[in-house]
Write an enzyme that holds these catalytic residues in place. Structure first.
Site, PDB file in Angstrom:
ATOM      1  N   ASP A   1       0.834  -1.208   0.000  1.00 12.54           N
ATOM      2  CA  ASP A   1       0.000   0.000   0.000  1.00 12.54           C
ATOM      3  C   ASP A   1       0.870   1.259   0.000  1.00 12.54           C
ATOM      4  O   ASP A   1       2.068   1.217   0.316  1.00 12.54           O
ATOM      5  CB  ASP A   1      -0.888  -0.038   1.253  1.00 12.54           C
TER       6      ASP A   1
ATOM      7  N   ASP B   1     -10.568   2.631  -3.167  1.00 20.62           N
ATOM      8  CA  ASP B   1     -11.080   2.527  -1.796  1.00 20.62           C
ATOM      9  C   ASP B   1     -12.592   2.672  -1.766  1.00 20.62           C
ATOM     10  O   ASP B   1     -13.208   2.514  -0.718  1.00 20.62           O
ATOM     11  CB  ASP B   1     -10.442   3.604  -0.910  1.00 20.62           C
TER      12      ASP B   1
HETATM   13  C1  DGJ Z   1      -5.795   2.019   1.909  1.00 14.73           C
HETATM   14  C2  DGJ Z   1      -6.224   0.783   1.186  1.00 14.73           C
HETATM   15  O1  DGJ Z   1      -6.717   1.101  -0.062  1.00 14.73           O
HETATM   16  C3  DGJ Z   1      -7.231   0.039   2.036  1.00 14.73           C
HETATM   17  O2  DGJ Z   1      -7.708  -1.074   1.346  1.00 14.73           O
HETATM   18  C4  DGJ Z   1      -6.582  -0.354   3.326  1.00 14.73           C
HETATM   19  O3  DGJ Z   1      -5.544  -1.264   3.082  1.00 14.73           O
HETATM   20  C5  DGJ Z   1      -6.052   0.878   4.030  1.00 14.73           C
HETATM   21  N1  DGJ Z   1      -5.210   1.657   3.173  1.00 14.73           N
HETATM   22  C6  DGJ Z   1      -5.288   0.500   5.253  1.00 14.73           C
HETATM   23  O4  DGJ Z   1      -4.676   1.572   5.845  1.00 14.73           O
END
Ligand code: DGJ
Length: 733
Positions: free
Chosen positions: A482, A552
């Protein structure tokens, strides 16, 4: 003897790159000017008649020392323009020299034709399986004064409507120069009236399809956020005004790079369209001492004579077949349950176990432990940079939990955010200088976190060593990589002042270096990319990550536009998509469970909710979706993909995948808003075999391939918003 893909007509000084689908032609014109002749549908033989018309044009000057007023680099369609020469187009390259000037005058020097395709060291790139699969033309242009050589590199694949371009700058002079801009490619079109199609967006709102007519002026589509970004995906298509999904010319350009990018489209005074694609020149300044070279990232250039679907299919195929390397790229992707939206930071081993148990019961194949398992992370304010297990949550260690997950027959995945540091971390206590900052200034937080300076090897080694301690256990099957903020406070503390313009690019090179080390050492890891959803969804990342979290925003209706846009360039198997709760956590929308499943099955299916909290009927729905997806995923993940209807333009979204042998077809449709007096709508399938009979696996109704394509099927008329349908047809003859 295999057929040559690149020929050079010595008499007319014309290069012809050609395969059965496309031709790309360039010529050496007066004054050693490399001129663009043509990119498009295959031309069998080029006889050299199409020359640049000589016209004396006011305010478009001529070659230095020449009395010929009819030849101008300002109106000639070129392959590469530079600053300072008599060419007023936005330059592809700008190089500052010792005397302070930035004029370059590139002239043709020589060329090479090589079998195969050269690798780009340290950069993601497309590759060939064997040398016979492609040929590469390298045309060297030289600036006499500085002795700078620009190698324009063109690869044509034998069986794809794709040209891959990049540029290598070699300093063969005696003095250091500073490259202030160096595009990876330029192309100039004559007599074309284009629309641009781009994929702008925002966090949780990525890659909407945006189409605009290109009028005279300079149009820029770019990111200077340090990454390829949610805000503007590194992609541009130029299409005829009447081009649609199935008809018309489409030129697609995708940048194989994950940092700052810039796509410039300039429609000039002569209605010619000049295009540059490359690293964004914002805060870019690369010092190139004598004897050194600089290699730009690549651009994939696709030509389609049959609209956007064919363009996308060419992108899907080259990104999947010739950019991805992971062993998973040809395997059906596992169905995941991820605990992020299920628990956020509020979990421990005991709370997660029932989710694992339920996942097993429902047929799910992998459990992904998301953010919050390390350091002392109970919220997003701490611990980034401390990749040791949080004992409070896993008192018996991470291996113990991984064993539990494996014991239930599931694979085990783990979240990392390797590029970041929290002030509240041991790493910061020990190495405050690892945090990217400008000395004497307070750096800006974003999500209360900061960038690690990945341009520095020492920083990368530290993170690699920490990750290695976790991954060496051999108990991790997958990682989610991430990145939850963009770059600011651009500075690398171990670089001198005159190299601070290199920091953005060095960051990306550092990231690629770290990823390469992980990929190299753990070839069995399935790596999913992520950047606050789809903030780094690009062809560069595909070289390391065979799948990427698309957004997201997990709401099925918002996902229709996000996934539609994503599909313009990126293959379905690269896009992960999860079913989450309703009302949706990001926008509060209430959608049927079935719709969420159908939309998530567009890509690699997963669940992002607490399975133990689902009603009996929703649990049953999960089990059914999982079982159904296992039957169709080889087709949906790897079949030929077609967009049929775009919800951004109407009330319906429809997409279809067809297996290579045309024996299996999956069609999905979503009707967005209901109406009390609905018009009847039909969906016509495409890409089927007209001689085959197809059986709908649910209703057992049989249709001819031509019936499904010409008559189509009626879309169901039902009450309720957000209704979705999926059809699975199999050929029976
Ligand atoms: C952003 C990601 O897109 C989410 O799926 C998740 O992993 C969060 N970060 C966790 O902080």
């Amino acid at each position: 003897m295999t057929k040559e893909l690149i020929t050079f007509d010595k008499k007319n000084k014309i290069f012809h790159l050609h395969n059965d689908q496309i031709s790309y032609l360039l010529a050496v014109e007066d004054g050693g000017t490399l001129c663009h002749l043509y990119f498009g549908k295959k031309v069998n033989n080029y006889h050299g008649e199409l020359r640049y018309p000589r016209v004396d044009r006011g305010f478009s000057g001529n070659l230095p020392g020449s009395l010929d007023r009819t030849f101008s680099r300002d109106s000639l369609p070129k392959e590469y323009s530079t600053a300072g020469e008599m060419d007023y187009h936005t330059p592809a390259a700008v190089v500052r020299q010792k005397d302070g000037s930035n004029t370059l005058f590139l002239t043709y020097k020589d060329y090479k034709i090589e079998d195969g395709k050269p690798d780009l060291e340290g950069l993601p790139h497309s590759w060939v399986e064997n040398k016979d699969g492609a040929e590469t033309l390298i045309v060297t242009l030289e600036d006499q004064k500085t002795k700078l050589n620009f190698e324009l590199i063109y690869t044509i694949y034998r069986d794809r409507p794709v040209i891959v371009r990049s540029v290598k700058v070699k300093n063969a002079g005696n003095e250091t120069v500073n490259i202030e801009k160096v595009a990876s490619m330029q192309i100039d079109f004559v007599d074309r009236d284009f629309d641009s199609i781009t994929l702008p967006g925002a966090h949780a709102h990525e890659r909407r399809v945006d189409r605009n007519h290109i009028n005279q002026g300079i149009h820029v589509f770019a990111s200077h956020r340090g990454t390829s970004s949610h805000q503007m995906n590194p992609f541009l298509a130029l299409v005829d005004p009447d081009t649609n999904e199935f008809n018309g010319d489409a030129y697609g350009l995708a940048f194989v790079y994950s940092g700052n990018h810039k796509f410039e489209v300039e429609k000039d005074q002569f209605a010619q369209t000049h295009v540059n694609v490359g690293i964004n020149d914002f805060n870019f300044n690369w010092k190139l001492p004598a004897g050194n070279e600089f290699q730009t990232p690549e651009v994939l250039m696709v030509y389609s004579d049959q609209g956007l679907n064919k363009m996308s299919q060419a992108f899907h195929s080259i990104i999947h077949d010739r950019i991805m390397r992971s062993k998973y790229k040809d395997q059906v992707r596992p169905i995941v349950v991820n605990n992020w939206e299920a628990t956020y930071f509020d979990f421990d081993e005991e709370k997660l176990k029932p989710i694992v148990d339920k996942a097993k019961e429902l047929g799910i194949e992998m459990f992904v432990l998301d953010d919050g398992w390390f350091g002392h992370r109970d919220d997003d304010n701490s611990s980034l940079g401390d990749w040791q297990v949080y004992e409070k949550k896993f008192p018996q260690g991470l291996d113990h939990f991984a064993d539990y997950v494996h014991g239930q027959g599931l694979k085990f995945g783990l979240w990392f955010e390797p590029e970041m540091i929290s002030i509240d971390s041991n790493l910061y206590q020990k190495h405050p200088d690892y945090l990217m900052h400008v000395p004497g200034r307070k750096p800006s937080p974003s999500r209360n976190q900061y960038l690690l300076d990945l341009g520095r090897k020492e920083v990368r080694d530290n993170i690699f060593n920490q990750m290695e301690k976790i991954l060496d256990s051999g108990k991790i099957d997958y990682i989610k990589w991430d990145m939850n903020r963009h770059l600011s406070d651009i500075y690398q503390v171990d670089l001198p002042a005159d190299q601070q313009g290199e920091v953005y690019h060095r960051y990306v090179l550092g990231l690629y270096d770290l990823l390469e080390k992980i990929v190299d050492r753990y070839p069995d890891l399935l790596i999913e990319g992520c950047s606050g959803g789809g903030g780094r969804f690009d062809a560069g990342m595909a070289y390391y990550n065979s799948q990427i979290w698309a957004s997201d925003d997990s709401d099925a209706i918002d996902r229709l536009t996000i996934q539609y846009g994503t599909s313009l360039v990126y293959p379905q198997s690269m896009m992960t998509s999860h079913v989450s709760v309703s009302p949706n956590e990001q926008n509060g929308r209430i959608t049927p469970f079935k719709t969420r499943g159908i939309v998530a099955m567009w890509g690699d299916l997963g669940y992002e909710l607490d399975l133990t909290k689902l009603s009996e009927s929703d649990q049953k729905a999960v089990a059914e979706q999982v079982a159904e997806y296992k039957k169709i995923r080889a087709v949906t993940q790897y079949g030929t993909f077609y967009r049929l209807k775009n919800a951004q333009e109407g009330n319906q979204c429809a997409w279809e995948t067809v297996s290579p042998d045309k024996n299996e077809v999956v069609l999905s449709t979503v009707k967005v808003m209901a109406s009390a007096q609905p018009y009847f709508t039909k969906t016509k399938l495409v890409g089927l075999d007209t001689n085959k009979q197809y059986e709908d696996q649910a209703s057992h109704q049989v249709y001819g391939g031509d019936e499904l394509m010409n008559l189509g099927i009626y879309d169901p008329v039902e009450h309720g918003d957000f209704m979705a349908y999926r059809y699975y047809f199999k050929a029976i003859n």
